[in-house]
Design a protein around this motif. Sequence first.
Motif, PDB file in Angstrom:
ATOM      1  N   ALA A  83       4.362  -1.142  15.016  1.00 58.89           N
ATOM      2  CA  ALA A  83       3.531  -0.221  15.791  1.00 58.89           C
ATOM      3  C   ALA A  83       3.669   1.163  15.187  1.00 58.89           C
ATOM      4  O   ALA A  83       4.779   1.601  14.860  1.00 58.89           O
ATOM      5  N   ASN A  84       2.545   1.812  15.004  1.00 61.21           N
ATOM      6  CA  ASN A  84       2.518   3.181  14.481  1.00 61.21           C
ATOM      7  C   ASN A  84       2.047   4.111  15.592  1.00 61.21           C
ATOM      8  O   ASN A  84       1.059   3.824  16.251  1.00 61.21           O
ATOM      9  N   VAL A  85       2.750   5.199  15.766  1.00 59.41           N
ATOM     10  CA  VAL A  85       2.286   6.243  16.682  1.00 59.41           C
ATOM     11  C   VAL A  85       1.818   7.383  15.794  1.00 59.41           C
ATOM     12  O   VAL A  85       2.575   7.863  14.942  1.00 59.41           O
ATOM     13  N   ARG A 103      -3.319  -4.021  -3.487  1.00 67.13           N
ATOM     14  CA  ARG A 103      -2.896  -2.677  -3.931  1.00 67.13           C
ATOM     15  C   ARG A 103      -4.085  -1.715  -3.980  1.00 67.13           C
ATOM     16  O   ARG A 103      -3.981  -0.557  -3.583  1.00 67.13           O
ATOM     17  N   GLU A 104      -5.227  -2.201  -4.499  1.00 65.86           N
ATOM     18  CA  GLU A 104      -6.439  -1.362  -4.530  1.00 65.86           C
ATOM     19  C   GLU A 104      -6.904  -1.028  -3.126  1.00 65.86           C
ATOM     20  O   GLU A 104      -7.354   0.092  -2.860  1.00 65.86           O
ATOM     21  N   ALA A 105      -6.807  -1.989  -2.226  1.00 67.19           N
ATOM     22  CA  ALA A 105      -7.206  -1.746  -0.845  1.00 67.19           C
ATOM     23  C   ALA A 105      -6.336  -0.659  -0.223  1.00 67.19           C
ATOM     24  O   ALA A 105      -6.846   0.253   0.448  1.00 67.19           O
ATOM     25  N   ALA A 106      -5.044  -0.727  -0.454  1.00 69.92           N
ATOM     26  CA  ALA A 106      -4.145   0.298   0.092  1.00 69.92           C
ATOM     27  C   ALA A 106      -4.527   1.680  -0.436  1.00 69.92           C
ATOM     28  O   ALA A 106      -4.549   2.657   0.319  1.00 69.92           O
ATOM     29  N   ASP A 107      -4.859   1.755  -1.717  1.00 67.35           N
ATOM     30  CA  ASP A 107      -5.249   3.044  -2.310  1.00 67.35           C
ATOM     31  C   ASP A 107      -6.547   3.586  -1.714  1.00 67.35           C
ATOM     32  O   ASP A 107      -6.744   4.790  -1.656  1.00 67.35           O
ATOM     33  N   PRO A 165      -3.124   6.880   6.392  1.00 67.85           N
ATOM     34  CA  PRO A 165      -1.812   6.513   5.845  1.00 67.85           C
ATOM     35  C   PRO A 165      -1.197   5.286   6.522  1.00 67.85           C
ATOM     36  O   PRO A 165      -0.587   4.463   5.855  1.00 67.85           O
ATOM     37  N   SER A 166      -1.382   5.128   7.838  1.00 68.90           N
ATOM     38  CA  SER A 166      -0.806   3.958   8.509  1.00 68.90           C
ATOM     39  C   SER A 166      -1.510   2.681   8.075  1.00 68.90           C
ATOM     40  O   SER A 166      -0.881   1.633   7.952  1.00 68.90           O
ATOM     41  N   ASN A 167      -2.807   2.761   7.818  1.00 69.56           N
ATOM     42  CA  ASN A 167      -3.550   1.600   7.334  1.00 69.56           C
ATOM     43  C   ASN A 167      -3.095   1.245   5.922  1.00 69.56           C
ATOM     44  O   ASN A 167      -2.853   0.073   5.605  1.00 69.56           O
ATOM     45  N   ALA A 168      -2.942   2.243   5.068  1.00 74.14           N
ATOM     46  CA  ALA A 168      -2.477   1.990   3.704  1.00 74.14           C
ATOM     47  C   ALA A 168      -1.099   1.332   3.724  1.00 74.14           C
ATOM     48  O   ALA A 168      -0.848   0.364   2.997  1.00 74.14           O
ATOM     49  N   GLU A 169      -0.204   1.835   4.570  1.00 75.60           N
ATOM     50  CA  GLU A 169       1.141   1.264   4.666  1.00 75.60           C
ATOM     51  C   GLU A 169       1.091  -0.177   5.158  1.00 75.60           C
ATOM     52  O   GLU A 169       1.823  -1.032   4.659  1.00 75.60           O
ATOM     53  N   ALA A 170       0.224  -0.467   6.122  1.00 81.70           N
ATOM     54  CA  ALA A 170       0.092  -1.840   6.612  1.00 81.70           C
ATOM     55  C   ALA A 170      -0.352  -2.770   5.489  1.00 81.70           C
ATOM     56  O   ALA A 170       0.199  -3.861   5.323  1.00 81.70           O
ATOM     57  N   LEU A 179       0.121  -2.385   2.335  1.00 80.21           N
ATOM     58  CA  LEU A 179       1.233  -2.547   1.398  1.00 80.21           C
ATOM     59  C   LEU A 179       2.278  -3.545   1.907  1.00 80.21           C
ATOM     60  O   LEU A 179       3.028  -4.112   1.111  1.00 80.21           O
ATOM     61  N   GLN A 180       2.320  -3.777   3.206  1.00 80.60           N
ATOM     62  CA  GLN A 180       3.239  -4.757   3.794  1.00 80.60           C
ATOM     63  C   GLN A 180       2.715  -6.189   3.709  1.00 80.60           C
ATOM     64  O   GLN A 180       3.442  -7.143   3.983  1.00 80.60           O
ATOM     65  N   LEU A 181       1.450  -6.352   3.339  1.00 79.80           N
ATOM     66  CA  LEU A 181       0.817  -7.667   3.348  1.00 79.80           C
ATOM     67  C   LEU A 181       1.602  -8.746   2.598  1.00 79.80           C
ATOM     68  O   LEU A 181       1.808  -9.831   3.149  1.00 79.80           O
ATOM     69  N   PRO A 182       2.050  -8.523   1.365  1.00 73.36           N
ATOM     70  CA  PRO A 182       2.743  -9.618   0.667  1.00 73.36           C
ATOM     71  C   PRO A 182       3.960 -10.135   1.433  1.00 73.36           C
ATOM     72  O   PRO A 182       4.201 -11.341   1.487  1.00 73.36           O
ATOM     73  N   ARG A 183       4.680  -9.260   2.074  1.00 73.36           N
ATOM     74  CA  ARG A 183       5.875  -9.667   2.837  1.00 73.36           C
ATOM     75  C   ARG A 183       5.471 -10.528   4.037  1.00 73.36           C
ATOM     76  O   ARG A 183       6.050 -11.582   4.275  1.00 73.36           O
ATOM     77  N   PHE A 184       4.471 -10.089   4.802  1.00 79.30           N
ATOM     78  CA  PHE A 184       4.065 -10.824   5.985  1.00 79.30           C
ATOM     79  C   PHE A 184       3.315 -12.106   5.646  1.00 79.30           C
ATOM     80  O   PHE A 184       3.464 -13.098   6.332  1.00 79.30           O
ATOM     81  N   ALA A 185       2.539 -12.087   4.576  1.00 81.79           N
ATOM     82  CA  ALA A 185       1.828 -13.301   4.163  1.00 81.79           C
ATOM     83  C   ALA A 185       2.841 -14.356   3.703  1.00 81.79           C
ATOM     84  O   ALA A 185       2.657 -15.543   3.988  1.00 81.79           O
TER      85      ALA A 185
END
Length: 159
Positions: free
Chosen positions: A82-84, A133-137, A142-147, A149-155
């Motif tokens: 969760a991002n605030v 990576r391109e999508a994050a860029d 910033p919270s969307n980009a960080e999410a 970047l977390q995709l490979p870990r959660f996938a």
Amino acid sequence: MNAPRSPKIPESVLVVIHTPSLEVLLIERADAPGYWQSVTGSKDAVDEPLHLTCIREVAEETGIEIGSAAVPLANLSDWGLANVYEIYPRWRHRYAEGVTHNTEHVFGLQVPAGIAVRLAPREHTAFAWLPWREAADRCFSPSNAEAVLQLPRFAADTA
């Protein structure tokens, strides 16, 4: 004459929609050209369960039906993040007076490559499937980009 809209609830979802090969769907905001993002949306009611907010927002913004044969409900995963964040001033008028922050809950949704996307033209004008990576860029938030970047870990956790 339209009735006045109720203020938005400052609790929302962000859904990172991706293929098995980690291509991410981004959509461009109609009210802010050049602002690319994942599906986002606020709860319709304080007691609306977050997974139902995801199902509704994904269908409204992309036409993708979670719970269909192509995209089973099991493909939606709560990442437990969760991002605030401070609501951008340009969008604060949508919330009750004095509301300045939103809590955004992050989910992932795996869809088949090539799934049809149907945008809500009042909300979004274009979409793109990009390597993660391109999508994050490209994400303006910033919270969307960080999410993203977390995709490979959660996938990997759901594989």
